[in-house]
Design a protein around this motif. Structure first.
Motif, PDB file in Angstrom:
ATOM      1  N   UNK A  77       0.723  -1.163   0.503  1.00 25.96           N
ATOM      2  CA  UNK A  77       0.437  -0.312  -0.166  1.00 25.96           C
ATOM      3  C   UNK A  77       0.314   0.632   0.121  1.00 25.96           C
ATOM      4  N   UNK A  78       2.233   0.995   0.810  1.00 26.11           N
ATOM      5  CA  UNK A  78       2.968   2.220   0.490  1.00 26.11           C
ATOM      6  C   UNK A  78       3.435   2.659  -0.342  1.00 26.11           C
ATOM      7  N   UNK A  79       3.896   1.580  -0.889  1.00 25.09           N
ATOM      8  CA  UNK A  79       4.564   1.505  -2.115  1.00 25.09           C
ATOM      9  C   UNK A  79       4.000   2.316  -2.991  1.00 25.09           C
ATOM     10  N   UNK A  80       2.440   1.650  -3.127  1.00 27.95           N
ATOM     11  CA  UNK A  80       1.526   2.311  -4.819  1.00 27.95           C
ATOM     12  C   UNK A  80       1.310   3.514  -3.932  1.00 27.95           C
ATOM     13  N   UNK A  81       0.688   4.303  -2.843  1.00 30.27           N
ATOM     14  CA  UNK A  81       0.887   5.672  -2.273  1.00 30.27           C
ATOM     15  C   UNK A  81       1.574   6.419  -2.767  1.00 30.27           C
ATOM     16  N   UNK A  82       3.439   6.300  -2.495  1.00 29.93           N
ATOM     17  CA  UNK A  82       4.335   6.880  -3.098  1.00 29.93           C
ATOM     18  C   UNK A  82       4.197   7.914  -4.335  1.00 29.93           C
ATOM     19  N   UNK A  83       4.466   5.727  -5.033  1.00 29.67           N
ATOM     20  CA  UNK A  83       4.133   5.874  -6.570  1.00 29.67           C
ATOM     21  C   UNK A  83       3.072   7.094  -6.882  1.00 29.67           C
ATOM     22  N   UNK A  84       2.183   6.934  -6.473  1.00 33.80           N
ATOM     23  CA  UNK A  84       1.060   8.300  -7.067  1.00 33.80           C
ATOM     24  C   UNK A  84       1.364   9.740  -7.028  1.00 33.80           C
ATOM     25  N   UNK A  85       1.689   9.831  -4.914  1.00 36.18           N
ATOM     26  CA  UNK A  85       1.753  10.699  -4.493  1.00 36.18           C
ATOM     27  C   UNK A  85       2.952  12.076  -4.915  1.00 36.18           C
ATOM     28  N   UNK A  86       4.244  10.760  -4.984  1.00 37.28           N
ATOM     29  CA  UNK A  86       5.739  10.939  -5.927  1.00 37.28           C
ATOM     30  C   UNK A  86       6.346  12.087  -4.790  1.00 37.28           C
ATOM     31  N   UNK A  87       5.664  11.313  -3.337  1.00 37.89           N
ATOM     32  CA  UNK A  87       6.386  12.279  -1.734  1.00 37.89           C
ATOM     33  C   UNK A  87       6.320  11.040  -1.141  1.00 37.89           C
ATOM     34  N   UNK A  88       7.558  10.886  -0.661  1.00 38.10           N
ATOM     35  CA  UNK A  88       7.534  10.428   0.682  1.00 38.10           C
ATOM     36  C   UNK A  88       7.664  10.441   1.676  1.00 38.10           C
ATOM     37  N   UNK A  89       7.768  11.856   2.193  1.00 37.84           N
ATOM     38  CA  UNK A  89       6.748  12.972   3.446  1.00 37.84           C
ATOM     39  C   UNK A  89       5.651  11.926   3.785  1.00 37.84           C
ATOM     40  N   UNK A  90       4.071  12.453   2.410  1.00 43.18           N
ATOM     41  CA  UNK A  90       2.980  12.534   2.680  1.00 43.18           C
ATOM     42  C   UNK A  90       2.194  10.903   2.445  1.00 43.18           C
TER      43      UNK A  90
END
Length: 440
Positions: A275-288
């Motif tokens: 889940x974190x990997x996919x959200x990181x890809x979509x948001x382009x933000x590691x902080x978010x």
């Protein structure tokens, strides 16, 4: 079964469990192709508004989460010797990962030479539009090393909080948390307060994650609509080097690190953080993505003691994906402008990229701004780089999505290794994906 096949199966299983986020990614790509921003500017503005709104909503919990997590993590560790041991291990693993990243980026860029002939594909109109932005970004990064170090020391912690400058915030919070650990039981009211803040912040994160699928959809669609898939036909070498380098980091370096330094099964860990990997890809933000990264790791077997200490620091200081992309980008620029690359200059670029990546905020676009530190360090003038920078900006969002994914994965990998070293990992839970608590 090979380790790479295990990783792919793990990610596919995670995608199956979180089909709605994956559907958001695919739907975003399709919508972006069908409705390019040049032909449908209104639709693109709406998508960009929705995507930026999702990033803003999730970023609002980042600072309270980082502060409360570090205070709790240091307090839970308690013993100064144990705190120092955790810190040394974290720095050691992050150093290995980032060194590997810049080495991979430099080697691939030198082999494929993506910068040769790049001027043929650079639009003068785009270069003119980006000139003011690039000049401003480079001007901000002209401070010398002593100035950078001084900027990391918060003369006014509240000013750093207001501006969201994460490194001074973390330095102050770490100092404050260590002091709390030293004063003994009298710290309980303050620590209890931050435990409440952490719990409330994680609850807000649970609510926000219901918006993950539409948020990822809007961000992906906006990116594809703005830059178009046809761009790959023109800049495939540069993009190929980035993709290949990040893939080597993700599929080879991380598994090797886990194999050598722990007994953590890489496939199970990647399943746990899908889940974190996919959200990181979509948001382009590691902080978010940080709140979701912490939630995934904690609910799937890694102790709060490790997660609350390692992950917030990693989301700010450990940017190996960013370091790799910055190394490739600078070598691309030197090749595009015909600058000879000696071994000493290549090493200097790699070292500066490691430093610049650690000062980069975990938000979209930040990596390309801090790249100016690397360029200034090797003596390149801003007026030489306007055209080249416009080329990099055109691909920035796509590169950002990929490197953020790698940044988030590396934080989880290091947290898992340290948790294994310190017997702070529940393998019964980690190895049982069917029993995972739902995240989104």
């Amino acid at each position: 079964m090979g380790i790479h096949m295990q990783i792919l199966i793990a990610i596919l299983l995670g995608i199956k469990r979180n089909w709605h986020i994956f559907f958001g990614l695919i739907a975003g790509i399709i919508v972006g192709i069908l409705f390019p921003s040049s032909s449908y500017p209104t639709i693109n503005k709406v998508l960009n508004f929705l995507g930026q709104g999702f990033i803003n909503i999730i970023q609002m919990v980042v600072i309270p989460l980082v502060i409360s997590a570090i205070v709790i993590g240091v307090s839970n560790i308690g013993d100064n010797k144990q705190l120092a041991k955790f810190g040394k291990k974290m720095i050691f693993y992050y150093l290995i990962i980032t060194t590997a990243a810049v080495a991979i980026g430099a080697i691939l860029a030198l082999i494929f030479k993506p910068g040769l002939g790049a001027q043929d594909f650079i639009s003068s109109d785009v270069a003119a539009q980006m000139q003011g932005y690039v000049a401003g970004a480079i001007a901000e990064q002209k401070a010398n090393m002593s100035g950078m170090i001084l900027d990391m020391i918060p003369s006014n912690p509240f000013s750093s909080l207001a501006s969201g400058n994460m490194i001074p915030i973390i330095i102050f919070v770490l100092t404050f948390a260590i002091a709390l650990a030293k004063v003994g039981e009298i710290n309980r009211p303050v620590v209890s307060f931050f435990e409440s803040v952490f719990a409330a912040t994680m609850k807000v994160t649970d609510w926000i994650m219901y918006l993950a699928a539409p948020g990822v959809f809007a961000l992906t669609a906006s990116s594809v609509a703005s830059f178009g898939m046809e761009m790959f036909g023109e800049v495939w070498k540069y993009f190929l080097v980035i993709v290949l380098g990040l893939a080597i980091q993700f599929f080879i370096v991380y598994p090797l690190l886990m194999k050598i330094f722990s007994k953590v099964p890489v496939g199970k860990l990647y399943t746990a953080i899908t889940e974190a990997i996919m959200v990181a890809f979509g948001t382009a933000s590691s902080s978010a993505t940080l709140p979701l990264t912490i939630t995934c790791c904690e609910k799937r077997g890694i102790s709060n003691k490790i997660c609350s200490f390692v992950l917030p620091l990693g989301a700010t200081l450990n940017m190996d994906g960013t370091a790799l992309v910055q190394t490739v980008a600078v070598i691309f620029l030197t090749q595009a402008y015909g600058i000879d690359l000696s071994l000493g200059l290549i090493i200097q670029i790699a070292v500066l990229a490691m430093i610049a990546s650690s000062t980069s905020a975990g938000i979209p676009g930040a990596g390309l701004i801090t790249i100016a530190l690397v360029l200034n360090g090797i003596g390149l003038a801003p007026d030489q780089l306007v055209v080249g920078f416009s080329f990099l900006f055109a691909l920035e969002r796509l590169a950002d999505m990929l490197r953020s994914t790698v940044n988030v994965a590396s934080d989880a990998v290091v947290a898992a290794i340290i948790a294994d070293n310190e017997n702070e990992i529940n393998y019964d839970l980690l190895n049982n994906p069917d029993g995972y608590k739902e995240i989104v």
